[in-house]
Design a protein around this motif. Sequence first.
Motif, PDB file in Angstrom:
ATOM      1  N   ILE A 194       0.849  -1.191   0.000  1.00 52.96           N
ATOM      2  CA  ILE A 194       0.000   0.000   0.000  1.00 52.96           C
ATOM      3  C   ILE A 194       0.880   1.235   0.000  1.00 52.96           C
ATOM      4  CG2 ILE A 194      -1.561   1.386   1.431  1.00 52.96           C
ATOM      5  CD1 ILE A 194      -3.208  -0.975   1.907  1.00 52.96           C
TER       6      ILE A 194
ATOM      7  N   LEU B  86       1.134   5.315   0.358  1.00 53.82           N
ATOM      8  CA  LEU B  86       0.439   6.473   0.933  1.00 53.82           C
ATOM      9  C   LEU B  86       0.993   7.722   0.289  1.00 53.82           C
ATOM     10  CD1 LEU B  86       0.290   5.959   4.802  1.00 53.82           C
ATOM     11  CD2 LEU B  86      -1.504   5.530   3.123  1.00 53.82           C
TER      12      LEU B  86
ATOM     13  N   HIS C 152       0.620  11.881   0.656  1.00 48.86           N
ATOM     14  CA  HIS C 152       0.112  12.875   1.588  1.00 48.86           C
ATOM     15  C   HIS C 152       0.213  14.244   0.940  1.00 48.86           C
ATOM     16  CE1 HIS C 152      -1.133  14.342   5.365  1.00 48.86           C
ATOM     17  NE2 HIS C 152      -0.495  13.501   6.147  1.00 48.86           N
TER      18      HIS C 152
ATOM     19  N   VAL D  56      -4.772  12.175   2.619  1.00 48.09           N
ATOM     20  CA  VAL D  56      -3.918  11.002   2.475  1.00 48.09           C
ATOM     21  C   VAL D  56      -4.609  10.057   1.492  1.00 48.09           C
ATOM     22  CG1 VAL D  56      -2.803   9.059   3.648  1.00 48.09           C
ATOM     23  CG2 VAL D  56      -3.133  11.240   4.868  1.00 48.09           C
TER      24      VAL D  56
ATOM     25  N   VAL E  24       0.255   3.689   7.634  1.00 45.84           N
ATOM     26  CA  VAL E  24      -0.798   2.717   7.380  1.00 45.84           C
ATOM     27  C   VAL E  24      -0.308   1.340   7.843  1.00 45.84           C
ATOM     28  CG1 VAL E  24      -0.049   2.298   4.986  1.00 45.84           C
ATOM     29  CG2 VAL E  24      -2.417   1.785   5.651  1.00 45.84           C
TER      30      VAL E  24
ATOM     31  N   TYR F 261      -1.498  -2.789   7.683  1.00 44.18           N
ATOM     32  CA  TYR F 261      -2.411  -3.670   6.954  1.00 44.18           C
ATOM     33  C   TYR F 261      -1.835  -5.065   6.948  1.00 44.18           C
ATOM     34  CZ  TYR F 261       0.997  -2.586   3.288  1.00 44.18           C
ATOM     35  OH  TYR F 261       2.158  -2.393   2.587  1.00 44.18           O
TER      36      TYR F 261
ATOM     37  N   THR G  38       3.497   0.982   6.429  1.00 38.16           N
ATOM     38  CA  THR G  38       4.123   1.908   5.495  1.00 38.16           C
ATOM     39  C   THR G  38       3.857   3.321   6.011  1.00 38.16           C
ATOM     40  OG1 THR G  38       3.651   0.434   3.641  1.00 38.16           O
ATOM     41  CG2 THR G  38       4.171   2.705   3.085  1.00 38.16           C
ATOM     42  N   THR G  39       4.801   4.174   5.751  1.00 36.74           N
ATOM     43  CA  THR G  39       4.561   5.588   6.075  1.00 36.74           C
ATOM     44  C   THR G  39       4.478   6.384   4.792  1.00 36.74           C
ATOM     45  OG1 THR G  39       6.927   5.969   6.304  1.00 36.74           O
ATOM     46  CG2 THR G  39       5.690   5.523   8.328  1.00 36.74           C
ATOM     47  N   SER G  40       3.864   7.527   4.903  1.00 33.52           N
ATOM     48  CA  SER G  40       3.728   8.407   3.744  1.00 33.52           C
ATOM     49  C   SER G  40       4.966   9.286   3.624  1.00 33.52           C
ATOM     50  CB  SER G  40       2.506   9.316   3.925  1.00 33.52           C
ATOM     51  OG  SER G  40       2.775  10.301   4.901  1.00 33.52           O
ATOM     52  N   ASN G  41       4.969  10.045   2.576  1.00 30.33           N
ATOM     53  CA  ASN G  41       5.934  11.142   2.494  1.00 30.33           C
ATOM     54  C   ASN G  41       5.684  12.097   3.660  1.00 30.33           C
ATOM     55  OD1 ASN G  41       3.428  11.482   1.032  1.00 30.33           O
ATOM     56  ND2 ASN G  41       4.147  13.554   0.535  1.00 30.33           N
TER      57      ASN G  41
ATOM     58  N   LEU H 203       5.240  15.713   5.002  1.00 28.42           N
ATOM     59  CA  LEU H 203       4.941  17.073   4.557  1.00 28.42           C
ATOM     60  C   LEU H 203       5.555  18.045   5.559  1.00 28.42           C
ATOM     61  CD1 LEU H 203       1.141  16.734   3.836  1.00 28.42           C
ATOM     62  CD2 LEU H 203       2.929  17.093   2.124  1.00 28.42           C
TER      63      LEU H 203
END
Lengths: 176, 317
Positions: free
Chosen positions: A41, A43, A45, A80, B38, B40, B49-52, B54
């Motif tokens: 998955i 992400l 943002h 997100v 997130v 899962y 997982t992490t996002s970028n 900001l």
Amino acid sequence: MTDMMRREKLMNSLATTFSKCALLAGLLLLSGSALAQQGTIQLEHKAEQWESVTDDNGIEQTRLVEAAGVVPGEEVLFTVTYTNVGGQAAEAVVITNPVPDHMSYVNNSATGDNTSITFSVDGGETFGAPQDLLVTDALGAETQAAAKDYSHIRWVVDGDVAAGGSGTVKFTAVVD
Amino acid sequence: MKRKLTTLSIGLIGLGIAPLCMAEGTIAGTDIDNTAAVSYEVGGTPQTTTSNTLTLTVAEVLDVDVTLLSGPVSVPSGTGPHGLLFVVTNTGNGTEEFSLAINNAVGGDDFEPEASTPAAIYFDTDGSGDFSAGDTAYVPGDNDPVLAPDASVDVLLVNDIPADLADGAIGLSELGAVAATGSGDPGDLFPGDGDDGVDAVVGTSGADDVIAGQYVISDIELAVVKSATVLDPFGGSSPMPGAEITYRIVITPTGSETAVNTVITDPIPANTTYSSESISLNGGALTDDDTDADADPGAGNRRGPRRPDRSERRPDH
């Protein structure tokens, strides 16, 4: 025969290099955002702000623009987007976003299709519905938490996210 | 380290700067980071997982407030210098320098106060609340106040009052403060000009504030009229040796001010001698004692030679 051996040696060498790379990639994955897209998955943002513009007819309208510099009192809309880039369905998908330092959550602003939204007031240790969240006030009494008390927002996606499936969750916070 | 931090925060509080809870918001230059995560499962295997991340940088808001602390200041005509006390507060979220200016050409008043020379703007350095010797003159471009967010400085405008003004006349004197980085309409942007190179944005004050203080002419004029009556030893009114002269001094104030510390001095005329214990005030007797312990409303000092004979004259106070 000699060629075969050479080829085998080369393959071994490549395999070693590859596993080193994989290990490195794994470390990078753990360490942050650069390779966030490596998981099943992804992400993504983004932060946006409302900008007021006056059109040719003199009618004032608001539009969303990418947020860069912010000032105290300004609201920022965080979005997100999650995408299952793997070949299998993802189950038990839970997205968690801290309310950033120096910002406060704007009441009732969290949205997300097919999600159950809960909040934390203890730094993400526990989550609950707004009416169930308690904080201790200055006098030591427990009172229902306000939006400004929230430290984290959690979206629990209902059902699986199929391969190739995606969705967005959003919330708004105001700069303290 | 912990002790150091504690000391630092106490120090900041001591200076009147709240380090974490700013009334005017997050400090300019602060980076606000945000990363979503997130979790899962795929085929029963938990993954995260992490996002970028900001990063939003807090811009500097340019705001200033000037507040008048003095009420209307009562002043007599033709006097000075007289101070008006203001407080200039940095209501923005960055450390900002402000330039100060005086303006006496304000409409809607009766006279123009005259800016004192060599300086008309002072910092109330000694904290007295009024213009005094310990105050530091403001020199534009030299000691412009640099204020942290929420910090303030007390400023005095010092003016002289023109002569011959009518009682009750009002004169206004304005103090203005403008952010050095820039001012204008709320929302005006000064890219990269804020603290640490962040953008600076004009706040709701326009980064420019001005307010007028007020002088009110409150003069008092004391009219003094002196009269004398003579009682001669034969019951007549002829000034002759042995006659008693009663002097009467009538003081009539006009104007709106109250005269304080009023001292009336009257020489005892040549060829006369003061009659002891003869002074009175508003009909009430006064003693000749310097430390007048009577319940009367004033004190009299005996002046001149004192002879305890019957030929003393009686000045009536």
